[in-house]
Design an enzyme around this catalytic site. Structure first.
Site, PDB file in Angstrom:
ATOM      1  N   ILE A  19       0.143  -2.045  -2.353  1.00 39.02           N
ATOM      2  CA  ILE A  19      -0.899  -1.066  -2.042  1.00 39.02           C
ATOM      3  C   ILE A  19      -1.385  -0.379  -3.316  1.00 39.02           C
ATOM      4  CG2 ILE A  19      -1.250   1.184  -0.921  1.00 39.02           C
ATOM      5  CD1 ILE A  19       0.456   0.116   1.427  1.00 39.02           C
ATOM      6  N   ASP A  65       9.986   5.920 -13.851  1.00 36.32           N
ATOM      7  CA  ASP A  65      10.731   5.960 -12.595  1.00 36.32           C
ATOM      8  C   ASP A  65      10.443   7.302 -11.927  1.00 36.32           C
ATOM      9  OD1 ASP A  65      12.567   6.175 -10.562  1.00 36.32           O
ATOM     10  OD2 ASP A  65      14.269   5.464 -11.737  1.00 36.32           O
ATOM     11  N   VAL A  66       9.694   7.283 -10.836  1.00 32.65           N
ATOM     12  CA  VAL A  66       9.270   8.547 -10.221  1.00 32.65           C
ATOM     13  C   VAL A  66      10.428   9.313  -9.568  1.00 32.65           C
ATOM     14  CG1 VAL A  66       6.880   7.828  -9.838  1.00 32.65           C
ATOM     15  CG2 VAL A  66       8.576   7.485  -8.022  1.00 32.65           C
ATOM     16  N   ASN A  92       1.943   7.088  -4.520  1.00 33.08           N
ATOM     17  CA  ASN A  92       2.098   5.874  -3.702  1.00 33.08           C
ATOM     18  C   ASN A  92       3.486   5.241  -3.813  1.00 33.08           C
ATOM     19  OD1 ASN A  92       1.173   3.116  -2.496  1.00 33.08           O
ATOM     20  ND2 ASN A  92       1.819   2.601  -4.581  1.00 33.08           N
ATOM     21  N   TYR A 157      13.651   6.723   6.438  1.00 34.27           N
ATOM     22  CA  TYR A 157      12.301   6.366   5.964  1.00 34.27           C
ATOM     23  C   TYR A 157      11.237   7.113   6.761  1.00 34.27           C
ATOM     24  CZ  TYR A 157       8.150   3.579   4.818  1.00 34.27           C
ATOM     25  OH  TYR A 157       6.889   3.186   4.419  1.00 34.27           O
ATOM     26  N   LYS A 161       8.378   9.929   5.498  1.00 30.73           N
ATOM     27  CA  LYS A 161       6.932   9.723   5.663  1.00 30.73           C
ATOM     28  C   LYS A 161       6.303  10.821   6.527  1.00 30.73           C
ATOM     29  CE  LYS A 161       6.536   6.296   2.954  1.00 30.73           C
ATOM     30  NZ  LYS A 161       5.677   6.365   1.762  1.00 30.73           N
ATOM     31  N   ILE A 190       0.571  -3.532   5.991  1.00 31.82           N
ATOM     32  CA  ILE A 190      -0.244  -4.079   4.901  1.00 31.82           C
ATOM     33  C   ILE A 190       0.617  -5.153   4.238  1.00 31.82           C
ATOM     34  CG2 ILE A 190      -1.524  -3.559   2.788  1.00 31.82           C
ATOM     35  CD1 ILE A 190      -2.501  -1.809   5.113  1.00 31.82           C
ATOM     36  N   THR A 192       2.270  -6.844   1.610  1.00 25.78           N
ATOM     37  CA  THR A 192       2.583  -6.535   0.212  1.00 25.78           C
ATOM     38  C   THR A 192       3.938  -7.165  -0.122  1.00 25.78           C
ATOM     39  OG1 THR A 192       3.853  -4.561   0.774  1.00 25.78           O
ATOM     40  CG2 THR A 192       1.474  -4.254   0.435  1.00 25.78           C
ATOM     41  N   LEU A 194       6.618  -5.632  -0.685  1.00 26.35           N
ATOM     42  CA  LEU A 194       7.630  -4.897   0.084  1.00 26.35           C
ATOM     43  C   LEU A 194       7.755  -5.487   1.492  1.00 26.35           C
ATOM     44  CD1 LEU A 194       9.566  -2.466   0.542  1.00 26.35           C
ATOM     45  CD2 LEU A 194       7.573  -1.100   1.123  1.00 26.35           C
TER      46      LEU A 194
HETATM   47  N1  LIG Z   1       3.226  -2.323   3.028  1.00 26.22           N
HETATM   48  C1  LIG Z   1       3.147  -1.623   4.152  1.00 26.22           C
HETATM   49  O1  LIG Z   1       2.963  -2.193   5.234  1.00 26.22           O
HETATM   50  C2  LIG Z   1       3.258  -0.120   4.115  1.00 26.22           C
HETATM   51  C3  LIG Z   1       3.039   0.565   5.313  1.00 26.22           C
HETATM   52  C4  LIG Z   1       3.114   1.951   5.317  1.00 26.22           C
HETATM   53  C5  LIG Z   1       3.394   2.635   4.149  1.00 26.22           C
HETATM   54  N2  LIG Z   1       3.610   1.952   2.992  1.00 26.22           N
HETATM   55  C6  LIG Z   1       3.885   2.749   1.792  1.00 26.22           C
HETATM   56  O2  LIG Z   1       3.002   2.357   0.762  1.00 26.22           O
HETATM   57  C7  LIG Z   1       3.625   2.550  -0.502  1.00 26.22           C
HETATM   58  C8  LIG Z   1       3.554   1.253  -1.293  1.00 26.22           C
HETATM   59  O3  LIG Z   1       4.197   0.237  -0.545  1.00 26.22           O
HETATM   60  P1  LIG Z   1       4.026  -1.318  -0.890  1.00 26.22           P
HETATM   61  O4  LIG Z   1       4.198  -2.049   0.384  1.00 26.22           O
HETATM   62  O5  LIG Z   1       2.817  -1.539  -1.712  1.00 26.22           O
HETATM   63  O6  LIG Z   1       5.366  -1.532  -1.785  1.00 26.22           O
HETATM   64  P2  LIG Z   1       5.694  -2.607  -2.942  1.00 26.22           P
HETATM   65  O7  LIG Z   1       7.181  -2.638  -3.040  1.00 26.22           O
HETATM   66  O8  LIG Z   1       4.992  -3.871  -2.685  1.00 26.22           O
HETATM   67  O9  LIG Z   1       5.127  -1.895  -4.254  1.00 26.22           O
HETATM   68  C9  LIG Z   1       5.696  -0.653  -4.619  1.00 26.22           C
HETATM   69  C10 LIG Z   1       5.276  -0.233  -6.001  1.00 26.22           C
HETATM   70  O10 LIG Z   1       5.975   0.989  -6.310  1.00 26.22           O
HETATM   71  C11 LIG Z   1       6.718   0.814  -7.501  1.00 26.22           C
HETATM   72  N3  LIG Z   1       7.944   1.600  -7.450  1.00 26.22           N
HETATM   73  C12 LIG Z   1       9.002   1.485  -6.603  1.00 26.22           C
HETATM   74  N4  LIG Z   1       9.958   2.370  -6.920  1.00 26.22           N
HETATM   75  C13 LIG Z   1       9.490   3.067  -7.986  1.00 26.22           C
HETATM   76  C14 LIG Z   1      10.013   4.117  -8.773  1.00 26.22           C
HETATM   77  N5  LIG Z   1      11.232   4.643  -8.543  1.00 26.22           N
HETATM   78  N6  LIG Z   1       9.265   4.600  -9.796  1.00 26.22           N
HETATM   79  C15 LIG Z   1       8.034   4.082 -10.045  1.00 26.22           C
HETATM   80  N7  LIG Z   1       7.484   3.094  -9.331  1.00 26.22           N
HETATM   81  C16 LIG Z   1       8.214   2.588  -8.318  1.00 26.22           C
HETATM   82  C17 LIG Z   1       6.976  -0.675  -7.600  1.00 26.22           C
HETATM   83  O11 LIG Z   1       7.233  -1.054  -8.948  1.00 26.22           O
HETATM   84  C18 LIG Z   1       5.641  -1.229  -7.087  1.00 26.22           C
HETATM   85  O12 LIG Z   1       4.660  -1.172  -8.090  1.00 26.22           O
HETATM   86  C19 LIG Z   1       5.055   3.024  -0.215  1.00 26.22           C
HETATM   87  O13 LIG Z   1       5.091   4.435  -0.321  1.00 26.22           O
HETATM   88  C20 LIG Z   1       5.282   2.569   1.217  1.00 26.22           C
HETATM   89  O14 LIG Z   1       6.227   3.375   1.882  1.00 26.22           O
HETATM   90  C21 LIG Z   1       3.562   0.587   2.955  1.00 26.22           C
END
Ligand SMILES: NC(=O)c1ccc[n+]([C@@H]2O[C@H](COP(=O)([O-])OP(=O)(O)OC[C@H]3O[C@@H](n4cnc5c(N)ncnc54)[C@H](O)[C@@H]3O)[C@@H](O)[C@H]2O)c1
Length: 264
Positions: A19, A65-66, A92, A157, A161, A190, A192, A194
């Site tokens: 995302i 690292d956030v 994000n 989780y 959220k 979405i 991704t 993850l």
């Molecule tokens: N994919 C989905 O269906 C979905 C649905 C609802 C919410 N979300 C939320 O969207 C956000 C992104 O999810 P995604 O699916 O793109 O995940 P992803 O794992 O594909 O990408 C996550 C990104 O965050 C970075 N990251 C992880 N831990 C980190 C840290 N400690 N410090 C810095 N960067 C860090 C990773 O390097 C990567 O760039 C998350 O907050 C997730 O909870 C995702």
């Protein structure tokens, strides 16, 4: 096509994949200068090189690292040193742990997830707000649809959220006096890395993805690009919206489904 966020400065956490990557791409394509971070370096550096090869230098990647407060401070300081100001913060970066019931989840696991998914959003806002106030900017927090509708075997989780949605509203109230808007996006499914990682942990990954697609009225998952367009809408166009939760869910929350888990 006109550039909808020309010369605005944007921070995106977790921008190397999924995302966050979609958000980085859409903001860069619309003229913004973007600083994005992730924990590792290779995927972020590759995206930075790709986007900057298309013409002007429009984004910078930083390893950060956030879950560490000092890293968040460095991210904000680097952005201001590089570009001079901040118009938009997109929180994000986050993680969905493998599903498991509450009685086998430890307090430490819950605390670590709160730190990564929630406190990091609070701290990034805290350090960016002095700059956002100068520009009457905005914050976009990526929450999740499950923060509102719940999810099986994922209480920590879901709690992080849900808290993001509540914190978004509280900050919208506080920052209105500075004309800073604070909104969130709640994605449903979405596709991704993850999502693919979580599917790979099930007995049949392809079936898990198919089920994920069928959870939406629209019969598919959302894309990284659609996530970016939702964020751009909140930043650039939604100038009369603050404290809102934009559902990016393909209608997943509507209609009855086969939900009972009670054995016959
Ligand atoms: N994919 C989905 O269906 C979905 C649905 C609802 C919410 N979300 C939320 O969207 C956000 C992104 O999810 P995604 O699916 O793109 O995940 P992803 O794992 O594909 O990408 C996550 C990104 O965050 C970075 N990251 C992880 N831990 C980190 C840290 N400690 N410090 C810095 N960067 C860090 C990773 O390097 C990567 O760039 C998350 O907050 C997730 O909870 C995702």
């Amino acid at each position: 096509m006109s550039l909808r966020y020309l010369d605005k400065v944007v921070i995106v956490t977790g921008g190397s994949k999924g995302i966050g990557r979609g958000i980085v791409r859409v903001f860069v394509e619309n003229g913004a200068k973007v600083v994005f971070c992730a924990r590792g370096a290779s995927a972020g550096e590759a995206l930075e090189a790709e986007l900057n090869s298309k013409g002007r230098v429009s984004c910078k990647f930083m390893s950060c690292d956030v879950s560490k407060e000092e890293d968040i401070k460095r991210l904000v300081a680097f952005t201001v040193e590089t570009y001079g100001y901040i118009d938009c913060l997109v929180n994000n970066a986050g993680w969905h742990p493998p599903h498991k019931p509450t009685d086998v989840t430890t307090a430490e696991e819950f605390r670590d997830l709160l730190n990564l998914n929630l406190i990091s959003y609070f701290l990034a806002a805290k350090y960016a707000l002095p700059y956002l106030r100068q520009r009457q900017g905005n914050i976009i927090n990526v929450s999740s649809l499950v923060g509102t509708i719940g999810q099986k075997d994922a209480a920590p989780y879901v709690a992080t959220k849900g808290a993001i949605i509540s914190m978004t509203k509280a900050m919208a109230v506080d920052e209105s006096r500075f004309n800073v808007r604070v909104n969130c996006i709640s994605p449903g499914n979405i596709l991704t890395p993850l999502w693919e990682d979580l599917a790979a942990q099930t007995p049949d990954a392809a079936a898990a993805i198919k089920e994920g697609e069928n959870s939406q009225l629209l019969g598919r998952m959302g894309t990284e690009e659609e996530s970016g367009l939702a964020a751009l809408y909140l930043a650039a166009d939604a100038t009369f919206c603050t404290g809102i939760d934009l559902l990016l869910s393909g209608g997943a929350e509507l209609n009855y489904g086969f939900k009972s888990q009670i054995p016959p």
